[in-house]
Design a protein around this motif. Structure first.
Motif, short mmCIF file in Angstrom:
data_model
loop_
_atom_site.label_atom_id
_atom_site.label_comp_id
_atom_site.label_asym_id
_atom_site.label_seq_id
_atom_site.Cartn_x
_atom_site.Cartn_y
_atom_site.Cartn_z
N PRO A 9 -42.75 3.82 -62.42
CA PRO A 9 -43.91 3.57 -61.71
C PRO A 9 -43.99 2.05 -62.31
O PRO A 9 -43.91 1.62 -63.34
CB PRO A 9 -44.97 3.96 -62.90
CG PRO A 9 -43.90 5.57 -63.25
CD PRO A 9 -43.25 5.14 -63.80
N LEU A 10 -44.20 0.80 -61.18
CA LEU A 10 -44.34 -0.27 -61.19
C LEU A 10 -45.51 -0.79 -61.99
O LEU A 10 -45.34 -1.85 -62.11
CB LEU A 10 -44.92 -0.71 -59.90
CG LEU A 10 -43.51 -0.87 -58.94
CD1 LEU A 10 -43.11 -1.09 -57.76
CD2 LEU A 10 -42.24 -1.25 -59.61
N PRO A 21 -44.52 4.32 -57.46
CA PRO A 21 -42.98 4.10 -58.58
C PRO A 21 -42.27 3.51 -57.57
O PRO A 21 -41.98 3.46 -56.69
CB PRO A 21 -42.07 5.82 -58.42
CG PRO A 21 -43.16 6.48 -56.77
CD PRO A 21 -44.82 5.74 -57.03
N ALA A 22 -41.07 2.96 -58.16
CA ALA A 22 -39.88 2.36 -57.57
C ALA A 22 -38.91 3.55 -57.56
O ALA A 22 -38.30 4.01 -58.36
CB ALA A 22 -39.47 1.28 -58.54
N PRO A 56 -47.35 -1.89 -54.09
CA PRO A 56 -48.58 -1.34 -52.85
C PRO A 56 -48.62 0.26 -54.27
O PRO A 56 -48.18 0.31 -54.67
CB PRO A 56 -47.81 -0.90 -51.82
CG PRO A 56 -45.90 -0.96 -52.45
CD PRO A 56 -46.07 -1.99 -53.49
N ASP A 57 -49.39 1.22 -53.96
CA ASP A 57 -49.88 2.30 -54.39
C ASP A 57 -48.53 3.23 -54.14
O ASP A 57 -48.68 3.60 -54.84
CB ASP A 57 -51.47 2.06 -53.90
CG ASP A 57 -52.60 1.62 -54.13
OD1 ASP A 57 -52.08 0.73 -54.85
OD2 ASP A 57 -53.38 1.66 -52.90
N SER A 248 -58.74 1.08 -62.95
CA SER A 248 -58.27 2.10 -61.74
C SER A 248 -57.83 1.80 -60.60
O SER A 248 -58.09 2.50 -59.89
CB SER A 248 -58.44 3.99 -62.03
OG SER A 248 -60.18 3.65 -61.54
N ALA A 249 -58.06 0.54 -60.57
CA ALA A 249 -57.83 -0.09 -59.68
C ALA A 249 -56.41 -0.37 -58.74
O ALA A 249 -55.26 0.59 -59.54
CB ALA A 249 -58.35 -1.81 -59.38
N THR A 250 -57.06 0.27 -57.42
CA THR A 250 -55.50 0.42 -56.49
C THR A 250 -55.03 -1.14 -56.04
O THR A 250 -56.32 -1.57 -55.73
CB THR A 250 -55.84 1.62 -55.51
OG1 THR A 250 -57.02 1.22 -55.06
CG2 THR A 250 -56.09 2.88 -56.03
N ALA A 251 -53.80 -1.28 -55.31
CA ALA A 251 -53.96 -2.33 -54.28
C ALA A 251 -54.79 -2.04 -53.41
O ALA A 251 -55.03 -3.53 -53.23
CB ALA A 251 -52.30 -2.10 -53.72
#
Length: 280
Positions: A9-10, A21-22, A56-57, A248-251
């Motif tokens: 997880p990034l 995830p990468a 990115p998400d 819990s913000a997203t890109a």
């Protein structure tokens, strides 16, 4: 051999605490391993401490971390450091040796490599002030560039323009009184704590200052946007130049919020903002 992680997880590797995830996350422990990884995965994303990145998400394919490049040494007033060493650590180590030149940069998160890439600065100082030479990889070969070749400007460098990887750098510092250097660093950190939302995940100032007499945070505050949020991405109530993650913000939330701010600033001030954060 590089340390390898799968589906990493990034969000664990960025100060925004955002990112999917990468599929493959590599941590080379030497320059030789780094060059090998770059040749195997030429399209990989490069990541230091992740303090100026919005990942990115949906994640990315391959990430190569520079944090394994962690050696440094002092030679008189010269500091030679691998790219993965934290800038804050180098500030402290320099102060202990009575070397001045980095104290105004104390508290800037991230690595020395990242600082050079974007010519990090604060309170009238920038890393360009002290860089003597940089060893880098241009995608084909290693190079050593001297300060006249580094093309430093506001939050920019030849490495950012050409997507070259900083591997090692030499800084020239100035002999000073250790107590005086430490005192200045303490004042800088106190100021940061008083004025910046360091208690919440962010990537620092989100936008570049478009010109010297335009203060982005002040303009955003004048528009009444302090505290404005989309999802869990919020314009900081402490410093309007920061976008913070409330949990819990997203890109996607951050990008939507930044786009709203950009449109309103352009409409009311006729100024076009550019992100200082590296949006993957």
């Amino acid at each position: 051999m590089c340390r390898q992680f799968f589906d990493e997880p990034l969000s664990l590797h960025t100060s925004f605490r955002i990112g999917g995830p990468a599929r493959l996350f590599l941590v080379p422990k030497s320059v030789e391993q780094m060059l090998c990884a770059l040749k195997l995965y030429p399209g990989a994303k490069l990541l230091g401490k992740g303090t100026n990145v919005l990942a990115p998400d949906e994640g990315v394919d391959v990430v190569i971390s520079t944090l394994g490049l962690s050696n440094f040494l002092f030679d008189g007033d010269l500091l030679i450091s691998d790219a993965g060493v934290l800038l804050s650590k180098l500030c402290v180590e320099s102060a202990e040796r009575g070397l001045s030149g980095l104290e105004l940069l104390y508290g800037i998160p991230g690595t020395i490599g990242g600082a050079i890439l974007m010519n990090a600065g604060a309170y009238g100082a920038q890393i360009a002030d002290v860089v003597e030479w940089v060893e880098c990889f241009d995608g084909e070969q290693m190079r050593i560039l001297h300060r006249s070749q580094l093309e430093f400007s506001y939050r920019d460098s030849v490495f950012k323009k050409r997507n070259w990887l900083v591997l090692r750098a030499c800084l020239r510092l100035t002999k000073s009184d250790p107590e005086a250097v430490r005192s200045k660093m303490e004042k800088i950190m106190k100021k940061r704590l008083e004025t910046q939302p360091l208690d919440l995940p962010s990537a620092g100032s989100f936008f570049k200052r478009p010109h010297s007499n335009f203060y982005v945070g002040k303009a955003i505050e004048q528009l009444g946007l302090k505290g404005f949020r989309i999802g869990d991405a919020q314009i900081s109530t402490k410093h309007a130049g920061f976008i913070v993650n409330l949990g819990s913000a997203t890109a996607k939330d951050v990008i939507a919020l930044a786009q709203t701010v950009k449109q309103l600033v352009e409409k009311h001030f006729n100024v076009v903002l550019e992100p200082e954060v590296d949006i993957w």
